[in-house]
Design an enzyme around this catalytic site. Sequence first.
Site: not given
Length: 120
Positions: A33, A91, A99, A104
């Site tokens: 990340d 998420n 986002e 992922h």
Amino acid sequence: MAYDRNNVFARIVRGEIPCQKVYEDEHVLAFNDIRPQAPVHVLVIPKGEYVSFDDFAAEASAAEQTAFLKAVARVARESGVAESGYRILANHGPDASQEVLHFHVHIFGGKRLGRMLPRE
Ligand code: AMP
């Protein structure tokens, strides 16, 4: 929701944007990340075009789903956190503050991660 082929992870899969790759196979790519929130913070993504977990679970082939699941465990193991422990997180949608609209899974580890969610 329609898949946007110009999202940042689609561009990483196509090699248009660099990443710190930690694993790759036919179906899966994993990379660090860019704004790590733990000593180990790796993102695992399918190479296929899926908006989120919901889309991936409904539309991906069994081969893609199996490869993805195995890759998440393998990356965690190879990142050295299988013994000490890690958290995986995906998420989906606005309430989860997703986002990037390419499915992922985050792998967090390398420190005590605390409770699952902050108390309100
Ligand atoms: P999410 O809220 O689950 O969609 O999280 C998206 C994650 O992608 C965030 O943790 C970002 O730091 C990460 N991210 C965004 N752009 C990049 C990039 N170019 N390379 C690596 N990670 C990224």
